[in-house]
Scaffold this active site. Structure first.
Site, PDB file in Angstrom:
ATOM      1  N   SER A 113      29.813 107.409 -19.933  1.00 40.32           N
ATOM      2  CA  SER A 113      29.760 108.858 -19.730  1.00 40.32           C
ATOM      3  C   SER A 113      28.363 109.266 -19.301  1.00 40.32           C
ATOM      4  O   SER A 113      27.374 108.628 -19.697  1.00 40.32           O
ATOM      5  CB  SER A 113      30.105 109.581 -21.033  1.00 40.32           C
ATOM      6  OG  SER A 113      29.836 110.963 -20.911  1.00 40.32           O
ATOM      7  N   TYR A 163      28.694 110.437 -29.905  1.00 39.24           N
ATOM      8  CA  TYR A 163      29.449 110.116 -28.673  1.00 39.24           C
ATOM      9  C   TYR A 163      28.480 109.565 -27.619  1.00 39.24           C
ATOM     10  O   TYR A 163      28.782 108.551 -26.971  1.00 39.24           O
ATOM     11  CB  TYR A 163      30.154 111.379 -28.173  1.00 39.24           C
ATOM     12  CG  TYR A 163      30.927 111.189 -26.879  1.00 39.24           C
ATOM     13  CD1 TYR A 163      32.140 110.494 -26.846  1.00 39.24           C
ATOM     14  CD2 TYR A 163      30.451 111.717 -25.670  1.00 39.24           C
ATOM     15  CE1 TYR A 163      32.852 110.334 -25.659  1.00 39.24           C
ATOM     16  CE2 TYR A 163      31.157 111.554 -24.486  1.00 39.24           C
ATOM     17  CZ  TYR A 163      32.351 110.867 -24.484  1.00 39.24           C
ATOM     18  OH  TYR A 163      33.056 110.701 -23.311  1.00 39.24           O
ATOM     19  N   LYS A 171      28.701 105.775 -26.012  1.00 43.10           N
ATOM     20  CA  LYS A 171      28.809 105.533 -24.568  1.00 43.10           C
ATOM     21  C   LYS A 171      27.573 104.796 -24.031  1.00 43.10           C
ATOM     22  O   LYS A 171      27.677 104.052 -23.050  1.00 43.10           O
ATOM     23  CB  LYS A 171      29.031 106.860 -23.833  1.00 43.10           C
ATOM     24  CG  LYS A 171      30.385 107.490 -24.143  1.00 43.10           C
ATOM     25  CD  LYS A 171      31.544 106.560 -23.780  1.00 43.10           C
ATOM     26  CE  LYS A 171      32.888 107.254 -23.766  1.00 43.10           C
ATOM     27  NZ  LYS A 171      33.989 106.344 -23.443  1.00 43.10           N
TER      28      LYS A 171
HETATM   29  P1  NAD Z   1      42.115 111.693 -22.861  1.00 39.61           P
HETATM   30  O1  NAD Z   1      41.992 112.231 -24.239  1.00 39.61           O
HETATM   31  O2  NAD Z   1      43.129 112.263 -21.937  1.00 39.61           O
HETATM   32  O3  NAD Z   1      42.321 110.108 -22.877  1.00 39.61           O
HETATM   33  C1  NAD Z   1      41.916 109.268 -23.910  1.00 39.61           C
HETATM   34  C2  NAD Z   1      43.069 108.350 -24.251  1.00 39.61           C
HETATM   35  O4  NAD Z   1      42.628 107.409 -25.218  1.00 39.61           O
HETATM   36  C3  NAD Z   1      44.283 109.088 -24.842  1.00 39.61           C
HETATM   37  O5  NAD Z   1      45.448 108.709 -24.136  1.00 39.61           O
HETATM   38  C4  NAD Z   1      44.313 108.620 -26.280  1.00 39.61           C
HETATM   39  O6  NAD Z   1      45.621 108.539 -26.838  1.00 39.61           O
HETATM   40  C5  NAD Z   1      43.677 107.243 -26.148  1.00 39.61           C
HETATM   41  N1  NAD Z   1      43.148 106.724 -27.409  1.00 39.61           N
HETATM   42  C6  NAD Z   1      42.430 107.401 -28.353  1.00 39.61           C
HETATM   43  N2  NAD Z   1      42.167 106.597 -29.391  1.00 39.61           N
HETATM   44  C7  NAD Z   1      42.722 105.388 -29.102  1.00 39.61           C
HETATM   45  C8  NAD Z   1      42.792 104.153 -29.785  1.00 39.61           C
HETATM   46  N3  NAD Z   1      42.225 103.998 -30.993  1.00 39.61           N
HETATM   47  N4  NAD Z   1      43.455 103.133 -29.203  1.00 39.61           N
HETATM   48  C9  NAD Z   1      44.048 103.292 -27.994  1.00 39.61           C
HETATM   49  N5  NAD Z   1      44.011 104.431 -27.295  1.00 39.61           N
HETATM   50  C10 NAD Z   1      43.354 105.471 -27.854  1.00 39.61           C
HETATM   51  O7  NAD Z   1      40.655 111.866 -22.228  1.00 39.61           O
HETATM   52  P2  NAD Z   1      40.048 111.384 -20.837  1.00 39.61           P
HETATM   53  O8  NAD Z   1      39.149 112.476 -20.400  1.00 39.61           O
HETATM   54  O9  NAD Z   1      41.083 110.892 -19.923  1.00 39.61           O
HETATM   55  O10 NAD Z   1      39.109 110.197 -21.336  1.00 39.61           O
HETATM   56  C11 NAD Z   1      39.194 108.878 -20.839  1.00 39.61           C
HETATM   57  C12 NAD Z   1      37.836 108.204 -21.032  1.00 39.61           C
HETATM   58  O11 NAD Z   1      36.867 108.858 -20.211  1.00 39.61           O
HETATM   59  C13 NAD Z   1      37.296 108.297 -22.461  1.00 39.61           C
HETATM   60  O12 NAD Z   1      36.646 107.091 -22.782  1.00 39.61           O
HETATM   61  C14 NAD Z   1      36.281 109.429 -22.371  1.00 39.61           C
HETATM   62  O13 NAD Z   1      35.292 109.336 -23.353  1.00 39.61           O
HETATM   63  C15 NAD Z   1      35.737 109.174 -20.976  1.00 39.61           C
HETATM   64  N6  NAD Z   1      35.051 110.310 -20.375  1.00 39.61           N
HETATM   65  C16 NAD Z   1      35.715 111.482 -20.132  1.00 39.61           C
HETATM   66  C17 NAD Z   1      35.037 112.526 -19.544  1.00 39.61           C
HETATM   67  C18 NAD Z   1      35.701 113.844 -19.260  1.00 39.61           C
HETATM   68  O14 NAD Z   1      34.984 114.814 -18.944  1.00 39.61           O
HETATM   69  N7  NAD Z   1      37.016 113.943 -19.327  1.00 39.61           N
HETATM   70  C19 NAD Z   1      33.692 112.386 -19.201  1.00 39.61           C
HETATM   71  C20 NAD Z   1      33.045 111.188 -19.450  1.00 39.61           C
HETATM   72  C21 NAD Z   1      33.737 110.144 -20.034  1.00 39.61           C
END
Ligand code: NAD
Length: 249
Positions: free
Chosen positions: A140, A155, A159
């Protein structure tokens, strides 16, 4: 087709509005057979079925070694190989430093950092046998600039840990033909943040981003496709920023 015959495993990929599912769709569109893993409540089998019958969905909590190992064994049994792992599962919590409890710390670090380690450990032997593989870890912008917009310091730490782990794995596994790279998304509209911001706040943030918009999951999926495919064949240990210019360094 960039990924004909390849098999990809994407963790946390079941949420229809998430980065993982967008990545699953992008990889499948280039010929990969995709296995989506996620928590039971997220219904990974249903998500995979939306992509087509050649794909699969499995329940696996990335923080539980036995569940991760069982899922990888199933994939190898069913598909015979794993070429691509996307360590995407992650959770976030808005917290001030002094308010981070032991359980907050464990929850956030366990999913992003321990999960990335456990899933990588589970697929590496099969990749080593084929002397080929691409592991993509979702970090991230929060790791790079000391806080994103919503996640707490734990967090950012999780990351940043992912960046260090991925770079060290890249160095170790390069001689085996396994590439390990990170993506550092900026703010991407998904279920992780959609209820945590007003439309006004979103518009304000967009104004501070050089590309003048908040990202969409397909932006990250495109970067994953590049890192998964041979287009990035000489890239390992890199961090690909997908942030609209929010952080330029
Ligand atoms: P999201 O919440 O839609 O997706 C996260 C997924 O991880 C969900 O489907 C959830 O069920 C699953 N999950 C949670 N705990 C789990 C576990 N213990 N085992 C298996 N699966 C598990 O959010 P997203 O935005 O799609 O995030 C995806 C990745 O991108 C994450 O790692 C998040 O930190 C990272 N990220 C997101 C953003 C953003 O702005 N959306 C920015 C930077 C990084």
């Amino acid at each position: 087709m960039l990924l004909a015959d390849r098999v990809a495993l994407i963790t946390g990929g079941a949420g229809p509005n998430g980065l993982g599912f967008a990545t699953a769709r992008a990889l499948a569109s280039q010929g990969a057979r995709v296995v989506i893993t996620d928590l039971e409540a997220a219904r990974p089998a249903e998500a995979a079925a939306r992509l087509g019958p050649q794909h699969a969905g499995l329940v696996a909590n990335v923080t539980v070694k036995a569940e991760v190992e069982a899922a990888v064994a199933r994939v190898l049994e069913q598909f015979g190989r794993i070429d691509i792992l996307v360590n995407n599962a992650g959770i976030t919590q808005p917290r001030k430093t002094v308010d981070i409890s032991d359980s907050d710390y464990d929850a956030v670090l366990d999913v992003s950092l321990r999960g990335t380690l456990l899933c990588s450990q589970a697929v590496i032997p099969a990749m080593q046998k084929r002397r080929s593989g691409s592991i993509i870890c979702i970090s991230s912008v929060s790791a790079q600039r000391g806080g994103g917009i919503l996640g707490g310091p734990h967090y950012s730490a999780a990351k940043a840990g992912v960046l260090g782990l991925a770079r060290a794995m890249a160095r170790e596994l390069g001689p085996d033909g396994i590439r390990v790279n990170c993506i550092a998304p900026g703010l991407i509209l998904s279920d992780i943040n959609k209820d945590k911001m007003t439309d006004e706040r979103r518009a304000e943030i967009a104004q501070t981003i050089p590309l003048a918009r908040i990202g969409v999951p397909a932006d990250v999926a495109g970067a994953c496709l590049f890192l998964a495919s041979d287009l990035s064949g000489y890239c390992t240990g890199i961090t690909l920023d997908v942030n609209g210019g929010m952080l330029i360094h």
